[in-house]
Scaffold this active site. Structure first.
Site, PDB file in Angstrom:
ATOM      1  N   ASP A  32       0.839  -1.196   0.000  1.00 43.39           N
ATOM      2  CA  ASP A  32       0.000   0.000   0.000  1.00 43.39           C
ATOM      3  C   ASP A  32       0.877   1.249   0.000  1.00 43.39           C
ATOM      4  O   ASP A  32       1.824   1.348   0.793  1.00 43.39           O
ATOM      5  CB  ASP A  32      -0.925  -0.014   1.224  1.00 43.39           C
ATOM      6  N   SER A  85      -6.621   4.186  -2.124  1.00 42.47           N
ATOM      7  CA  SER A  85      -6.834   2.758  -1.863  1.00 42.47           C
ATOM      8  C   SER A  85      -8.147   2.254  -2.425  1.00 42.47           C
ATOM      9  O   SER A  85      -8.230   1.125  -2.917  1.00 42.47           O
ATOM     10  CB  SER A  85      -6.851   2.503  -0.359  1.00 42.47           C
ATOM     11  N   ASP A 175      -4.560  14.013   2.978  1.00 46.43           N
ATOM     12  CA  ASP A 175      -4.640  14.011   1.510  1.00 46.43           C
ATOM     13  C   ASP A 175      -4.229  15.371   0.954  1.00 46.43           C
ATOM     14  O   ASP A 175      -4.142  15.549  -0.274  1.00 46.43           O
ATOM     15  CB  ASP A 175      -6.072  13.690   1.051  1.00 46.43           C
ATOM     16  N   ARG A 290     -16.387   8.772  -0.476  1.00 44.16           N
ATOM     17  CA  ARG A 290     -15.723   7.486  -0.261  1.00 44.16           C
ATOM     18  C   ARG A 290     -16.285   6.789   0.978  1.00 44.16           C
ATOM     19  O   ARG A 290     -16.559   7.424   1.986  1.00 44.16           O
ATOM     20  CB  ARG A 290     -14.217   7.690  -0.126  1.00 44.16           C
ATOM     21  N   LYS A 365      -6.244  -1.893   6.835  1.00 44.21           N
ATOM     22  CA  LYS A 365      -6.267  -2.182   5.396  1.00 44.21           C
ATOM     23  C   LYS A 365      -7.059  -3.444   5.078  1.00 44.21           C
ATOM     24  O   LYS A 365      -7.068  -3.887   3.928  1.00 44.21           O
ATOM     25  CB  LYS A 365      -4.827  -2.340   4.857  1.00 44.21           C
ATOM     26  N   ASP A 434       2.097   3.257   3.046  1.00 43.52           N
ATOM     27  CA  ASP A 434       1.003   4.216   3.069  1.00 43.52           C
ATOM     28  C   ASP A 434       0.752   4.797   4.460  1.00 43.52           C
ATOM     29  O   ASP A 434       0.748   6.016   4.636  1.00 43.52           O
ATOM     30  CB  ASP A 434      -0.276   3.549   2.579  1.00 43.52           C
ATOM     31  N   HIS A 438       1.735   8.594   5.507  1.00 40.15           N
ATOM     32  CA  HIS A 438       0.764   9.652   5.820  1.00 40.15           C
ATOM     33  C   HIS A 438       1.138  10.461   7.062  1.00 40.15           C
ATOM     34  O   HIS A 438       0.599  11.534   7.291  1.00 40.15           O
ATOM     35  CB  HIS A 438      -0.621   9.058   6.057  1.00 40.15           C
ATOM     36  N   ASP A 475      -1.001  -0.131  -4.780  1.00 41.30           N
ATOM     37  CA  ASP A 475      -2.289   0.473  -5.161  1.00 41.30           C
ATOM     38  C   ASP A 475      -2.172   1.941  -5.567  1.00 41.30           C
ATOM     39  O   ASP A 475      -3.064   2.478  -6.211  1.00 41.30           O
ATOM     40  CB  ASP A 475      -3.323   0.299  -4.046  1.00 41.30           C
ATOM     41  N   HIS A 476      -1.102   2.602  -5.175  1.00 36.28           N
ATOM     42  CA  HIS A 476      -0.860   4.020  -5.502  1.00 36.28           C
ATOM     43  C   HIS A 476       0.434   4.414  -4.815  1.00 36.28           C
ATOM     44  O   HIS A 476       0.926   3.688  -3.947  1.00 36.28           O
ATOM     45  CB  HIS A 476      -1.997   4.945  -5.008  1.00 36.28           C
ATOM     46  N   HIS A 505      -0.888  10.861  -0.915  1.00 40.41           N
ATOM     47  CA  HIS A 505      -0.502   9.986  -2.020  1.00 40.41           C
ATOM     48  C   HIS A 505       0.143  10.821  -3.127  1.00 40.41           C
ATOM     49  O   HIS A 505       0.190  12.041  -3.041  1.00 40.41           O
ATOM     50  CB  HIS A 505      -1.737   9.270  -2.578  1.00 40.41           C
TER      51      HIS A 505
HETATM   52  O1  3PG Z   1      -8.120   7.400   4.270  1.00 33.63           O
HETATM   53  C1  3PG Z   1      -6.912   7.579   4.239  1.00 33.63           C
HETATM   54  O2  3PG Z   1      -6.143   7.089   5.077  1.00 33.63           O
HETATM   55  C2  3PG Z   1      -6.340   8.511   3.197  1.00 33.63           C
HETATM   56  O3  3PG Z   1      -7.212   9.567   2.965  1.00 33.63           O
HETATM   57  C3  3PG Z   1      -6.159   7.795   1.912  1.00 33.63           C
HETATM   58  O4  3PG Z   1      -5.402   6.654   2.078  1.00 33.63           O
HETATM   59  P1  3PG Z   1      -5.804   5.270   1.424  1.00 33.63           P
HETATM   60  O5  3PG Z   1      -6.500   5.587   0.129  1.00 33.63           O
HETATM   61  O6  3PG Z   1      -4.476   4.609   1.187  1.00 33.63           O
HETATM   62  O7  3PG Z   1      -6.648   4.549   2.382  1.00 33.63           O
HETATM   63 MN    MN Z   2      -3.712   2.626  -0.355  1.00 37.01          MN
HETATM   64 MN    MN Z   3      -3.282   6.271   2.021  1.00 30.40          MN
END
Ligand code: 3PG
Ligand code: MN
Ligand code: MN
Length: 563
Positions: A32, A85, A175, A290, A365, A434, A438, A475-476, A505
């Protein structure tokens, strides 16, 4: 964008691949937040040194490549949108590119259809006598929500009869850049002042940092949601201010404060009374598109029977999500925009074709390799063939304090699942790049990336032992670039000369590597798909299981050369 219609009425049976055998164990590892960027002190993956991953690239260049993980390649509105993600795992699992929530909300707002839908009509019933509450992430990251969509919704709701509006703001810094909360609150206050000029009683009522207030996911820590409930619904929080700008500025004065973790606050009037508790007869919209970080709040707002924390008061409200966040749970039951209907995912196909699947990650995750992977569906397609295992994440501490997270535990579970020979696919997400990325803590992210590389080694060694195949991808991007940069790629500095940390990201592509003793000789990446992205992975994985992918999938990345 190649948005493809669902292949309704098509059979589930997959044709046998003409050259690749069935019955090989396929390990699918998603790192991730793991993109590809040039070596640089802010590239934590490079700085960590990742011998396992480096060896894959070196040993078999025809089995290593980059794929797109952002923008229109994953169904986002534009190629300026970084991956995330949700859309990443959706694309990986579904093998097709769907217009995603961000884009669907844009379209519904632009056409005005959002105001004609069932969800808006439902909440509008409250506008005459009740308040409209909007709760969500104040950000233009485009991952969970977008500020311009909030602006349009405020304007549209007031044009469609909302007379009293209260906004409950979750500050981002994850973000988007840390510290940007101040500017977002300022801009929102300007919009609300314009609405007040038009006679709408519009104010910010409460808030807090997204990682500490309201936006938990996968039931990691209900206390986060409780703090939000107390502030947004009950009007109770340890910090009370006369306005939100003062709140955010004051709370940020603590040297340890950041936008992601701001404590909850409530806005009060001259007499100290909260200006926007949620009451019987009010309407509530959670304006994030989301799902993952809104599901828990949606449950608290909607479920009559609820035992995750004491709600104290459960107001009778009309509640709608920006989208429906969980199609299986039908949660929430009312929503403003219909979510993408992600159909015929690879998980469902493989379950119909007898492939036994094991999926595992740690809590933060876990839904990524299950719920998102399966097109935003909870649960199994076929419980007798599938096993999903969750390793509890550390709670109550930021991930830079425990940057190794549960990488080794996940790898050990995957190893056990592989060696048990009970599964044909073992799928994991390793979270470090990830989650630690962050936090913006470079040292910790380096430690996290090292741990991820070690975890990959454990999985690859197990695959080696059973004669299996691996597919390793991400994934990114995130950990590969921790600096905000100018257009030429030079890190930007703040007024004190310090490089500005990038907690979000990135737009970078991600690597994909295949290999393992079970991989037939001659299998290599095609060279005719330079723009391939995450959605091409599902067909690839199906081939490695010995099946042809369905016609409506994005094409496979591999070919079998005659050797
Ligand atoms: O929700 C999060 O932690 C971030 O905004 C995005 O991170 P993720 O897409 O890797 O979950
Ligand atoms: Mn991710
Ligand atoms: Mn993330």
């Amino acid at each position: 964008m190649a948005t493809r219609p669902p292949a309704e009425g098509k059979p589930w049976e997959l044709a046998a691949h003409p050259r690749l055998a069935k019955g090989k164990m396929v390990g699918v590892v998603v790192l991730d937040g793991w993109g590809e960027a040039p070596p640089d002190p802010f590239n934590c993956i490079h700085a960590a040194g990742t011998p396992t991953l480096d060896a894959l690239k070196k040993a078999a260049p025809e089995r290593w490549r980059l794929i797109k993980a952002h923008g229109t390649a994953v169904g986002l509105p534009t190629d300026d949108d970084m991956g995330n993600s949700e859309v990443g795992h959706n694309a990986l699992g579904a093998g097709q590119i769907y217009a995603q929530g961000a884009k669907l909300v844009d379209l519904a707002l632009a056409s005005g259809k959002i105001y004609e839908g069932e969800g808006f009509k439902y909440i509008r019933e409250s506008f005459d006598s009740g308040t409209l509450h909007l709760i969500g992430l104040l950000s233009d990251g485009g991952v969970h929500s977008r500020f311009d969509q909030l602006q349009l919704l405020l304007e549209g709701a007031s044009e469609h009869g909302a007379r009293r509006i209260r906004v409950h703001v979750l500050t981002d810094g994850r973000d988007v850049l840390d510290g940007s909360s101040v500017r977002f609150v300022e801009m929102l206050e300007e919009d609300l002042a314009r609405l007040r000029d038009k006679g709408v009683d519009a104010r910010i009522a409460s808030g807090g940092g997204r990682m500490y207030v309201t936006m938990d996911r996968y039931e990691n820590d209900w206390q986060v949601v409780k703090r939000g409930w107390d502030a947004h619904v009950l009007g109770e929080a340890p910090h009370k201010y006369k306005n939100a700008l003062e709140a955010v500025k004051k709370l940020r004065e603590d040297p340890k404060a950041n936008d992601q973790y701001l404590p909850p606050f409530v806005i009060v009037d001259e007499s100290g009374k909260p200006v926007g508790q949620i009451q019987d007869g009010d309407a509530v919209v959670t304006f994030n598109f989301r799902a993952d970080r809104m599901v828990m709040l949606a449950k608290a707002l909607e479920y009559e029977n609820f035992d995750k924390f004491d709600r104290v008061r459960f107001p009778k409200i009309r509640y709608a999500g920006m989208l429906q966040y969980d199609g299986e749970l039908k949660l929430p039951s009312h929503y403003l925009v219909a979510p993408p209907e992600i159909e015929r995912t690879s998980g469902e196909y493989l379950a119909h074709n007898g492939v036994r699947i094991y999926a595992c990650s740690e809590t933060v995750k876990f839904g990524h390799v299950t719920f998102f992977w399966n097109g935003n569906r909870s649960g199994y397609f076929n419980p007798s063939l599938e096993k999903y295992e969750e390793i509890p994440s550390d709670i109550g501490i930021p991930f830079n304090v425990q940057p190794k997270m549960k990488a080794l535990e996940i790898a050990q579970k995957a190893r056990d699942a592989i060696l048990s020979r009970k599964f044909d696919q073992v799928r994991v997400n390793i979270a470090n790049g990830d989650m630690v990325g962050h936090t913006g803590d470079i040292e910790a992210t380096i430690v996290g990336c090292k741990a991820a590389d070690e975890a990959v080694k454990i999985v690859l060694d197990a695959i080696e032992q059973v004669g299996g195949i691996f597919v390793l991808t991400a994934d990114h991007g995130n950990a590969e670039d921790m600096a905000k940069r100018d257009k030429s790629g030079k890190p930007l500095r703040d007024k004190d000369g310090k490089v500005q940390t990038l907690t979000s990201h990135t737009l970078n592509p991600v690597p994909i590597a295949i290999g393992g003793p079970g991989l037939a000789p001659g299998v290599r990446f095609r060279t005719d798909l330079p723009n391939a992205g995450l959605a091409n992975v599902a067909a690839t994985v199906m081939n490695l299981h010995g099946f042809e992918a369905p016609d409506h999938y994005e094409p496979t990345l591999i070919e079998v050369a005659d050797k």
